[in-house]
Design a protein around this motif. Structure first.
Motif, PDB file in Angstrom:
ATOM      1  N   UNK A   1       0.912  -1.176   0.000  1.00  0.00           N
ATOM      2  CA  UNK A   1      -0.005   0.049  -0.108  1.00  0.00           C
ATOM      3  C   UNK A   1       0.832   1.180   0.064  1.00  0.00           C
ATOM      4  N   UNK A   2       1.795   1.347   0.925  1.00  0.00           N
ATOM      5  CA  UNK A   2       2.703   2.556   0.997  1.00  0.00           C
ATOM      6  C   UNK A   2       3.562   2.822  -0.327  1.00  0.00           C
ATOM      7  N   UNK A   3       3.755   1.673  -0.765  1.00  0.00           N
ATOM      8  CA  UNK A   3       4.827   1.388  -2.219  1.00  0.00           C
ATOM      9  C   UNK A   3       3.928   2.303  -3.332  1.00  0.00           C
ATOM     10  N   UNK A   4       2.497   1.984  -3.268  1.00  0.00           N
ATOM     11  CA  UNK A   4       1.705   2.430  -4.115  1.00  0.00           C
ATOM     12  C   UNK A   4       1.813   3.954  -3.995  1.00  0.00           C
ATOM     13  N   UNK A   5       1.570   4.454  -2.774  1.00  0.00           N
ATOM     14  CA  UNK A   5       1.518   5.791  -2.385  1.00  0.00           C
ATOM     15  C   UNK A   5       2.740   6.484  -2.868  1.00  0.00           C
ATOM     16  N   UNK A   6       3.990   5.917  -2.706  1.00  0.00           N
ATOM     17  CA  UNK A   6       5.012   6.501  -3.335  1.00  0.00           C
ATOM     18  C   UNK A   6       5.143   6.554  -4.747  1.00  0.00           C
ATOM     19  N   UNK A   7       4.891   5.676  -5.569  1.00  0.00           N
ATOM     20  CA  UNK A   7       4.973   5.617  -6.818  1.00  0.00           C
ATOM     21  C   UNK A   7       3.884   6.761  -7.394  1.00  0.00           C
ATOM     22  N   UNK A   8       2.689   6.626  -6.558  1.00  0.00           N
ATOM     23  CA  UNK A   8       1.497   7.725  -6.795  1.00  0.00           C
ATOM     24  C   UNK A   8       2.233   9.304  -6.770  1.00  0.00           C
ATOM     25  N   UNK A   9       2.835   9.352  -5.728  1.00  0.00           N
ATOM     26  CA  UNK A   9       3.547  10.842  -5.677  1.00  0.00           C
ATOM     27  C   UNK A   9       4.471  10.794  -6.582  1.00  0.00           C
ATOM     28  N   UNK A  10       5.264  10.055  -7.046  1.00  0.00           N
ATOM     29  CA  UNK A  10       6.502  10.082  -8.371  1.00  0.00           C
ATOM     30  C   UNK A  10       5.711  10.122  -9.805  1.00  0.00           C
ATOM     31  N   UNK A  11       4.329  10.063  -9.647  1.00  0.00           N
ATOM     32  CA  UNK A  11       3.627  10.018 -11.058  1.00  0.00           C
ATOM     33  C   UNK A  11       3.665   8.940 -11.906  1.00  0.00           C
ATOM     34  N   UNK A  12       4.250   7.787 -11.169  1.00  0.00           N
ATOM     35  CA  UNK A  12       4.071   6.589 -11.976  1.00  0.00           C
ATOM     36  C   UNK A  12       2.966   5.586 -11.800  1.00  0.00           C
ATOM     37  N   UNK A  13       2.216   6.211 -12.470  1.00  0.00           N
ATOM     38  CA  UNK A  13       0.738   5.178 -12.548  1.00  0.00           C
ATOM     39  C   UNK A  13       0.733   3.961 -12.588  1.00  0.00           C
ATOM     40  N   UNK A  14       1.476   3.405 -13.647  1.00  0.00           N
ATOM     41  CA  UNK A  14       1.411   1.988 -13.861  1.00  0.00           C
ATOM     42  C   UNK A  14       2.171   1.035 -12.365  1.00  0.00           C
ATOM     43  N   UNK A  15       3.082   1.693 -11.978  1.00  0.00           N
ATOM     44  CA  UNK A  15       3.560   0.991 -10.847  1.00  0.00           C
ATOM     45  C   UNK A  15       3.004   1.103  -9.692  1.00  0.00           C
ATOM     46  N   UNK A  16       2.313   2.276  -9.409  1.00  0.00           N
ATOM     47  CA  UNK A  16       1.415   2.379  -8.328  1.00  0.00           C
ATOM     48  C   UNK A  16       0.200   1.441  -8.446  1.00  0.00           C
ATOM     49  N   UNK A  17      -0.357   1.330  -9.386  1.00  0.00           N
ATOM     50  CA  UNK A  17      -1.671   0.442  -9.647  1.00  0.00           C
ATOM     51  C   UNK A  17      -1.081  -0.951  -9.360  1.00  0.00           C
ATOM     52  N   UNK A  18       0.128  -1.458  -9.793  1.00  0.00           N
ATOM     53  CA  UNK A  18       0.532  -2.551  -9.516  1.00  0.00           C
ATOM     54  C   UNK A  18       0.715  -2.833  -8.079  1.00  0.00           C
ATOM     55  N   UNK A  19       1.371  -1.811  -7.393  1.00  0.00           N
ATOM     56  CA  UNK A  19       1.331  -1.793  -5.809  1.00  0.00           C
ATOM     57  C   UNK A  19       0.107  -2.100  -5.131  1.00  0.00           C
ATOM     58  N   UNK A  20      -0.781  -1.264  -5.451  1.00  0.00           N
ATOM     59  CA  UNK A  20      -2.115  -1.361  -5.109  1.00  0.00           C
ATOM     60  C   UNK A  20      -2.785  -2.434  -5.131  1.00  0.00           C
ATOM     61  N   UNK A  21      -2.883  -2.944  -6.470  1.00  0.00           N
ATOM     62  CA  UNK A  21      -3.417  -4.490  -6.754  1.00  0.00           C
ATOM     63  C   UNK A  21      -2.585  -5.378  -5.754  1.00  0.00           C
ATOM     64  N   UNK A  22      -1.463  -5.517  -5.668  1.00  0.00           N
ATOM     65  CA  UNK A  22      -0.683  -6.227  -4.815  1.00  0.00           C
ATOM     66  C   UNK A  22      -1.256  -6.220  -3.487  1.00  0.00           C
ATOM     67  N   UNK A  23      -1.425  -5.320  -2.632  1.00  0.00           N
ATOM     68  CA  UNK A  23      -2.040  -4.870  -1.402  1.00  0.00           C
ATOM     69  C   UNK A  23      -3.478  -5.680  -1.353  1.00  0.00           C
ATOM     70  N   UNK A  24      -4.179  -5.344  -2.341  1.00  0.00           N
ATOM     71  CA  UNK A  24      -5.475  -6.224  -2.359  1.00  0.00           C
ATOM     72  C   UNK A  24      -5.595  -7.510  -2.215  1.00  0.00           C
ATOM     73  N   UNK A  25      -4.599  -7.940  -3.139  1.00  0.00           N
ATOM     74  CA  UNK A  25      -4.453  -9.569  -3.400  1.00  0.00           C
ATOM     75  C   UNK A  25      -4.044 -10.287  -2.160  1.00  0.00           C
ATOM     76  N   UNK A  26      -3.618  -9.548  -1.080  1.00  0.00           N
ATOM     77  CA  UNK A  26      -2.965 -10.469  -0.023  1.00  0.00           C
ATOM     78  C   UNK A  26      -4.338 -10.477   0.995  1.00  0.00           C
ATOM     79  N   UNK A  27      -4.259 -11.679   1.394  1.00  0.00           N
ATOM     80  CA  UNK A  27      -5.760 -11.846   2.429  1.00  0.00           C
ATOM     81  C   UNK A  27      -5.158 -12.544   3.663  1.00  0.00           C
ATOM     82  N   UNK A  28      -6.202 -12.508   4.555  1.00  0.00           N
ATOM     83  CA  UNK A  28      -6.031 -13.094   5.696  1.00  0.00           C
ATOM     84  C   UNK A  28      -5.033 -12.757   6.683  1.00  0.00           C
ATOM     85  N   UNK A  29      -4.917 -11.412   6.492  1.00  0.00           N
ATOM     86  CA  UNK A  29      -3.833 -10.705   7.361  1.00  0.00           C
ATOM     87  C   UNK A  29      -4.224  -9.562   8.275  1.00  0.00           C
ATOM     88  N   UNK A  30      -3.528  -9.164   9.257  1.00  0.00           N
ATOM     89  CA  UNK A  30      -4.341  -8.166  10.120  1.00  0.00           C
ATOM     90  C   UNK A  30      -4.500  -6.855   9.428  1.00  0.00           C
TER      91      UNK A  30
END
Length: 495
Positions: free
Chosen positions: A448-477
């Motif tokens: 999630x935080x990686x996505x925010x860093x890439x979003x800040x750097x205007x790297x949309x593709x990498x930001x989306x990839x990171x946000x989707x990675x965060x969503x794909x992880x399940x059963x955690x705190x």
């Protein structure tokens, strides 16, 4: 300002041949009650309401004010007993209001407010179906009131809250129930409503409602939107609230702690107004304990113990015991840590994510001392000190997968907040690689935080990839919270 609102009301009596809002009279007495409520002087508020009942027993503002008192009684005590004792009041208050002046803008507004307040309370105690039904009713009432009275500014307070909360709601029982009703929100629309209201209300005849708007706006900025401007806006908008308000002390200290302004939180809590006139608020002792422990002040135990002794609520019991365990650990008292960890494992409830996390941590091995120190110092905003604790460490120094993952996660968060983006991204990626299959939140939040860093750097593709990675992880705190933030990030990028 009370005089100005009374003047506006009296002017309306001269303009209209009949007494237009006769049974919804926010007169000076009611405004004093309302002001007392938002300073958390609930006893004073009850006295003003008792006077109003004698003088104007048919004033339909009375049941709304009484509901505010119930709301803040439950919010400050977090007591299931208070909740069970008071929840029956809702229907009778709505009945009182429904028989009154339908030509007043307060007619639908007051009913919506009562429903919204109980929605927030029911959600707090895990009663999501009831909360969904109340949000549905409140939203419908406010939408209708906006059509009938488009220039009534207080509509935006409730609609802003509904939009913001529903626009960033994590998947779960509440969201799925509301979806069946076709009710959706928009976080940015909600934030815009609150921002406009907070800016304009202070110079209008509705100024007495300013503190309530700031209360909800602060909640939305901090806990719903996780906005980077939460601290600055909160300080800006609370500045004009009187220092006699205990609610002001709560808002300022809570947001300060959540955003790494630890020294400010300690100062605010040390100066908070005290005395029998104020509603008991044990959570402030918990906050004070957190603030002191964040700077590794082990005298924080005094505040956590006080909280546990005076608290009659359901939240933060396990978490407070976990903090006391950490204090024991930092003192070198392993037996003490074990005793408090057992309490965190077995005592208290599991309504709040903090208590769920405390139970998970208590079930595992004791944290590594250096990682614990870095965690606390980072939470307090002491970034350079936190980095010094980990400066001479490397992943191989730790034996368990949990500690290896947490080491990289802590480094990532510290580098991120220091503006060292490349180092942060490297540490976040190491966290994901190491911890993506663990039950802990480190890897998902790193994505999630990686996505925010890439979003800040205007790297949309990498930001989306990171946000989707965060969503794909399940059963955690903190799964719901992290997923909702990642989805909000994707929504921002698609606009």
């Amino acid at each position: 300002m009370i005089k100005s609102l009374r003047f506006a009301f009296l002017t309306s009596l001269l303009i209209f041949p009949s007494v237009l809002f006769a049974n919804f009279d926010y007169n000076a007495n009611c405004l004093k009650a309302y002001k007392s409520i938002f300073e958390l002087k609930l006893g004073n508020a009850r006295a003003y309401i008792a006077t109003e009942k004698k003088q104007r027993p048919n004033n339909a503002i009375i049941p709304l004010l009484e509901n505010y008192i119930d709301y803040f009684t439950i919010i400050t005590s977090e007591s299931k007993a208070d909740f069970d004792r008071l929840k029956g009041n809702k229907s009778s208050r709505l009945d009182q209001i429904s028989d009154d002046d339908k030509s007043s803008p307060y007619y639908l507004y007051a009913q919506a407010e009562i429903n919204l307040q109980w929605a927030l309370i029911h959600g707090r105690f895990g009663e999501f179906f009831n909360a969904a039904m109340e949000i549905k009713r409140a939203n419908s009432l406010l939408q209708e009131n906006s059509k009938k009275f488009p220039n009534f500014p207080l509509n935006a307070k409730g609609l802003g809250l509904v939009n913001a909360v529903l626009g960033n709601l994590p998947d779960g029982a509440l969201k799925s129930t509301l979806a069946t009703f076709g009710i959706k929100g928009n976080l940015q629309n909600g934030l815009n409503m609150f921002d406009k209201l907070a800016e304009s209300l202070a110079s209008s005849s509705y100024e007495p409602f300013y503190e309530e708007v700031v209360f909800y706006y602060t909640y939305v900025l901090t806990d719903v939107a996780h906005s980077p401007s939460a601290y600055a806006k909160m300080m800006k908008y609370t500045e004009r609230i009187a220092d006699t308000s205990l609610l002001k002390s709560y808002l300022q200290s809570y947001v300060s702690i959540k955003t790494g302004h630890n020294e400010e939180a300690i100062q605010i809590l040390a100066k908070k107004p005290e005395g029998g006139v104020y509603q008991p608020f044990p959570y402030l002792d918990y906050l004070e304990g957190v603030a002191h422990l964040n700077k590794l002040d082990l005298n924080a135990a005094t505040y956590f113990n006080r909280f546990l002794q005076t608290n009659k609520g359901v939240n933060y019991i396990r978490d407070a015991n976990m903090h006391l365990g950490w204090i024991a650990l930092l003192k070198g008292d392993k037996a003490g840590y074990t005793a408090y960890a057992n309490k965190a494992l077995n005592s208290g409830y599991l309504y709040h994510d903090k208590d769920k996390q405390a139970k998970n941590e208590a079930a595992g091995v004791a944290p590594a001392i250096d990682l614990l120190k870095a965690r606390l110092l980072y939470d307090g905003g002491y970034l350079n000190k936190a980095l010094q604790v980990l400066d001479d460490k490397k992943t191989a120094d730790y034996t368990s997968d949990r500690d290896k993952t947490e080491f990289n996660y802590r480094l990532g968060r510290i580098y991120d907040d220091l503006g060292r983006d490349d180092q942060a991204l490297t540490a976040y990626q190491a966290t994901i690689n190491q911890g993506k299959n663990l039950k802990y939140y480190f890897a998902a939040n790193a994505a999630l935080q990686m996505g925010k860093v890439y979003e800040k750097k205007k790297n949309t593709a990498k930001a989306k990839e990171a946000f989707n990675t965060a969503i794909s992880m399940k059963n955690h705190e903190f799964e719901n919270s992290i997923e909702s933030q990642a989805k909000a990030g994707l929504k921002r990028l698609s606009n």
